[in-house]
Write a protein that holds these residues in place. Sequence first.
Motif, PDB file in Angstrom:
ATOM      1  N   GLY A  59      12.674 -12.545   7.010  1.00 33.11           N
ATOM      2  CA  GLY A  59      11.953 -12.346   5.752  1.00 33.11           C
ATOM      3  C   GLY A  59      11.433 -10.936   5.527  1.00 33.11           C
ATOM      4  N   LEU A  60      10.655 -10.402   6.475  1.00 42.58           N
ATOM      5  CA  LEU A  60      10.060  -9.071   6.294  1.00 42.58           C
ATOM      6  C   LEU A  60      11.082  -7.939   6.309  1.00 42.58           C
ATOM      7  CD1 LEU A  60       6.650  -9.150   8.182  1.00 42.58           C
ATOM      8  CD2 LEU A  60       7.029  -8.727   5.762  1.00 42.58           C
ATOM      9  N   PRO A  61      12.015  -7.911   7.285  1.00 44.73           N
ATOM     10  CA  PRO A  61      13.027  -6.849   7.235  1.00 44.73           C
ATOM     11  C   PRO A  61      13.844  -6.882   5.950  1.00 44.73           C
ATOM     12  CG  PRO A  61      12.997  -7.854   9.403  1.00 44.73           C
ATOM     13  CD  PRO A  61      12.127  -8.709   8.527  1.00 44.73           C
ATOM     14  N   LEU A  62      14.171  -8.094   5.498  1.00 45.29           N
ATOM     15  CA  LEU A  62      14.918  -8.201   4.248  1.00 45.29           C
ATOM     16  C   LEU A  62      14.073  -7.710   3.076  1.00 45.29           C
ATOM     17  CD1 LEU A  62      17.451  -9.113   2.763  1.00 45.29           C
ATOM     18  CD2 LEU A  62      16.491 -11.431   2.652  1.00 45.29           C
ATOM     19  N   GLY A  63      12.783  -8.064   3.072  1.00 43.94           N
ATOM     20  CA  GLY A  63      11.888  -7.594   2.021  1.00 43.94           C
ATOM     21  C   GLY A  63      11.793  -6.078   2.002  1.00 43.94           C
ATOM     22  N   TYR A  64      11.705  -5.471   3.186  1.00 40.25           N
ATOM     23  CA  TYR A  64      11.665  -4.000   3.266  1.00 40.25           C
ATOM     24  C   TYR A  64      12.942  -3.390   2.695  1.00 40.25           C
ATOM     25  CZ  TYR A  64      11.453   0.707   5.204  1.00 40.25           C
ATOM     26  OH  TYR A  64      11.440   2.081   5.341  1.00 40.25           O
ATOM     27  N   PHE A  65      14.086  -3.965   3.076  1.00 39.00           N
ATOM     28  CA  PHE A  65      15.377  -3.452   2.597  1.00 39.00           C
ATOM     29  C   PHE A  65      15.466  -3.548   1.075  1.00 39.00           C
ATOM     30  CE2 PHE A  65      19.836  -4.234   1.405  1.00 39.00           C
ATOM     31  CZ  PHE A  65      20.415  -3.060   1.896  1.00 39.00           C
ATOM     32  N   LEU A  66      15.091  -4.705   0.523  1.00 39.99           N
ATOM     33  CA  LEU A  66      15.159  -4.889  -0.929  1.00 39.99           C
ATOM     34  C   LEU A  66      14.192  -3.955  -1.654  1.00 39.99           C
ATOM     35  CD1 LEU A  66      15.302  -8.808  -1.121  1.00 39.99           C
ATOM     36  CD2 LEU A  66      17.193  -7.215  -1.486  1.00 39.99           C
ATOM     37  N   ALA A  67      13.002  -3.767  -1.068  1.00 42.58           N
ATOM     38  CA  ALA A  67      11.973  -2.978  -1.736  1.00 42.58           C
ATOM     39  C   ALA A  67      12.261  -1.483  -1.712  1.00 42.58           C
ATOM     40  CB  ALA A  67      10.608  -3.260  -1.105  1.00 42.58           C
ATOM     41  N   GLU A  70      15.069   0.233   0.075  1.00 40.54           N
ATOM     42  CA  GLU A  70      16.453   0.710   0.108  1.00 40.54           C
ATOM     43  C   GLU A  70      17.177   0.419  -1.198  1.00 40.54           C
ATOM     44  OE1 GLU A  70      17.566   2.572   2.536  1.00 40.54           O
ATOM     45  OE2 GLU A  70      15.679   2.333   3.640  1.00 40.54           O
ATOM     46  N   LEU A  71      16.894  -0.760  -1.799  1.00 44.51           N
ATOM     47  CA  LEU A  71      17.533  -1.122  -3.065  1.00 44.51           C
ATOM     48  C   LEU A  71      16.645  -0.833  -4.276  1.00 44.51           C
ATOM     49  CD1 LEU A  71      19.401  -4.473  -2.243  1.00 44.51           C
ATOM     50  CD2 LEU A  71      20.201  -2.106  -2.062  1.00 44.51           C
ATOM     51  N   GLY A  72      15.442  -0.347  -4.030  1.00 43.42           N
ATOM     52  CA  GLY A  72      14.575   0.079  -5.122  1.00 43.42           C
ATOM     53  C   GLY A  72      13.930  -1.042  -5.912  1.00 43.42           C
ATOM     54  N   MET A  73      13.781  -2.227  -5.309  1.00 41.87           N
ATOM     55  CA  MET A  73      13.180  -3.350  -6.029  1.00 41.87           C
ATOM     56  C   MET A  73      11.653  -3.360  -5.920  1.00 41.87           C
ATOM     57  SD  MET A  73      15.917  -6.377  -5.089  1.00 41.87           S
ATOM     58  CE  MET A  73      15.076  -7.598  -6.112  1.00 41.87           C
ATOM     59  N   ALA A  74      11.098  -2.426  -5.139  1.00 40.59           N
ATOM     60  CA  ALA A  74       9.653  -2.252  -5.002  1.00 40.59           C
ATOM     61  C   ALA A  74       8.961  -3.561  -4.623  1.00 40.59           C
ATOM     62  CB  ALA A  74       9.068  -1.645  -6.269  1.00 40.59           C
ATOM     63  N   GLU A  75       7.824  -3.869  -5.313  1.00 40.06           N
ATOM     64  CA  GLU A  75       7.009  -5.035  -4.927  1.00 40.06           C
ATOM     65  C   GLU A  75       7.778  -6.352  -5.043  1.00 40.06           C
ATOM     66  OE1 GLU A  75       6.692  -3.912  -9.040  1.00 40.06           O
ATOM     67  OE2 GLU A  75       5.849  -2.847  -7.327  1.00 40.06           O
ATOM     68  N   LEU A  76       8.710  -6.450  -5.977  1.00 39.51           N
ATOM     69  CA  LEU A  76       9.491  -7.682  -6.126  1.00 39.51           C
ATOM     70  C   LEU A  76      10.373  -7.920  -4.906  1.00 39.51           C
ATOM     71  CD1 LEU A  76      10.607  -7.534  -9.880  1.00 39.51           C
ATOM     72  CD2 LEU A  76       8.677  -8.762  -8.886  1.00 39.51           C
ATOM     73  N   GLY A  77      10.941  -6.861  -4.358  1.00 37.47           N
ATOM     74  CA  GLY A  77      11.799  -6.990  -3.180  1.00 37.47           C
ATOM     75  C   GLY A  77      11.050  -7.542  -1.985  1.00 37.47           C
ATOM     76  N   ILE A  78       9.808  -7.084  -1.793  1.00 38.72           N
ATOM     77  CA  ILE A  78       8.995  -7.583  -0.674  1.00 38.72           C
ATOM     78  C   ILE A  78       8.778  -9.084  -0.808  1.00 38.72           C
ATOM     79  CG2 ILE A  78       6.710  -7.471   0.398  1.00 38.72           C
ATOM     80  CD1 ILE A  78       6.635  -4.490  -0.439  1.00 38.72           C
ATOM     81  N   GLY A 125       0.814  -1.211   0.000  1.00 42.11           N
ATOM     82  CA  GLY A 125       0.000   0.000   0.000  1.00 42.11           C
ATOM     83  C   GLY A 125       0.846   1.258   0.000  1.00 42.11           C
ATOM     84  N   TRP A 126       2.052   1.182   0.573  1.00 51.18           N
ATOM     85  CA  TRP A 126       2.963   2.334   0.539  1.00 51.18           C
ATOM     86  C   TRP A 126       3.461   2.598  -0.885  1.00 51.18           C
ATOM     87  CZ3 TRP A 126       6.374   0.206   5.119  1.00 51.18           C
ATOM     88  CH2 TRP A 126       5.613   0.235   6.299  1.00 51.18           C
ATOM     89  N   ILE A 127       3.509   1.545  -1.690  1.00 47.88           N
ATOM     90  CA  ILE A 127       3.945   1.698  -3.079  1.00 47.88           C
ATOM     91  C   ILE A 127       2.823   2.268  -3.936  1.00 47.88           C
ATOM     92  CG2 ILE A 127       4.797   0.453  -5.126  1.00 47.88           C
ATOM     93  CD1 ILE A 127       6.084  -1.568  -3.175  1.00 47.88           C
ATOM     94  N   GLY A 128       1.569   1.785  -3.712  1.00 46.95           N
ATOM     95  CA  GLY A 128       0.446   2.311  -4.476  1.00 46.95           C
ATOM     96  C   GLY A 128      -0.704   1.336  -4.575  1.00 46.95           C
ATOM     97  N   VAL A 129      -1.838   1.816  -5.095  1.00 46.46           N
ATOM     98  CA  VAL A 129      -3.043   1.004  -5.219  1.00 46.46           C
ATOM     99  C   VAL A 129      -2.820  -0.173  -6.148  1.00 46.46           C
ATOM    100  CG1 VAL A 129      -5.418   0.979  -6.093  1.00 46.46           C
ATOM    101  CG2 VAL A 129      -4.641   2.873  -4.672  1.00 46.46           C
ATOM    102  N   ASN A 130      -2.149   0.037  -7.284  1.00 49.75           N
ATOM    103  CA  ASN A 130      -1.924  -1.053  -8.246  1.00 49.75           C
ATOM    104  C   ASN A 130      -1.050  -2.151  -7.650  1.00 49.75           C
ATOM    105  OD1 ASN A 130      -3.491   0.182 -10.140  1.00 49.75           O
ATOM    106  ND2 ASN A 130      -1.811   0.894 -11.426  1.00 49.75           N
ATOM    107  N   ALA A 131      -0.034  -1.749  -6.896  1.00 47.98           N
ATOM    108  CA  ALA A 131       0.834  -2.749  -6.258  1.00 47.98           C
ATOM    109  C   ALA A 131       0.047  -3.567  -5.236  1.00 47.98           C
ATOM    110  CB  ALA A 131       2.022  -2.062  -5.587  1.00 47.98           C
TER     111      ALA A 131
END
Length: 451
Positions: A397-405, A407-415, A262-268
Amino acid sequence: MTIKDHFKITFNLAFPVVLSQLGQVLVGVADSMMVGRLGAVPLAAASLGNSIFFVILMFGMGISMGITPLVSVAEGKGKFKRIGHLFQHGLWINIATALILTAVVIGLSQGLHFLNQPQEVVTLTIPYLYIITASLFPFMIFQSFKQLAEGVSQTKQAMYVTIFCNLVNVFLNWVLIYGNLGVSEMGLNGAGLATLISRILMPILMGLYVMRSKRYRIFNLQLGIGKLRFLLLNRILKIGIPTGFQYIFEVSAFSAAAIMMGWIGVNALAAHQIAINLASVSYMMVSGLSTAGMIRVSNQIGRGNFKGMREAGMVVFGMVLVFMAITGLIFVVMRYYLPTLYIDNEDVVALSASLLIIAGMFQLSDGIQVAGLGVLRGLEDVKFPTFITLVAYWVIGLPLGYFLAFELGMAELGIWYGLLIGLSITAVVLFYRFHKLSNRMIRANKPIVTV
């Protein structure tokens, strides 16, 4: 008993449970598919509401599962009077659980405005969430009868009830969401009301069968609250509470992922709902296999057959691996088609397709960890698996997903890559745990109770 015999018995037990478990999640799938026709915002609201409610629902299911392995062991030992006591105590535990969880959901709903979600989504979510939360009470009563029946290896009856009520839910969705048969169009709230009505039917039908069936008369089932024993309540809760937390740690991780979407957007968020909806279908199907494994393992322990107990557990792992390999392939190959069953928004379909590739990758890990939780529950080993699910999802899992999404700009894929890693860690640890404990029981020729 040969491996082929184990496979046949497990399959016959599992098939109705698979359909029954699948029926639970298909209520949400049907809601999402039919609500998706209203647009991305109602679908995102269904995602947010179901993400919160599903965590609570799965915790309740976990609590109710404290009944099943104890009933199965008692049947293996021929202690039929104990089965009646287990049902009575389990029923009142489930009723109390439903009341507590309803209060929890009402409290959580007040905080939705502070989760940084799109305002139009939150506005639709809150009334929908209230309606489906009202279904917790009848659902937990249904679970009491269902877990009793599964504990004595009667798995078809709950399947029939679930399938019938699912059909009722879909029909009522058509009537209430879109305003057919002269009824006013209710949109998302219509989907919630359809779910509530169908779940009220479930305990009525299952309860009538159990209380009238000759099969259950030997257990002398009691519905009253008199003569409740603390020791028996405690024994059920020692399995049920950790099992509930096992579910809550995993499912809430995906719910937290929905909030980050939801922080990324409605479509995500809408794409996440579609992908997780599809993944939840295969998850609940292997959850049925896991339940069959729990029944088989605990029943063999009751009979004192520890070699058969290990074989039964390993057969479940094998069955899950084959099934999840097939579903993973389906997700990858059909990744552009499956999202169109929910929505015709091209951007959401493209995002969903990318997530389904990762979903295909984590099918094997997801299947193994679900099977591991089930067979270990049959051993009454629940504390260590609960700890592992907490660490794997919420510490890794979740902290790593947050970091990838973010901090590294991977967005929904990182999560989703973070969730994949959490699932894989859990799968490896739980498989090894069953391997080690089952071998120890064979050598000691006695149960090793860890609860």
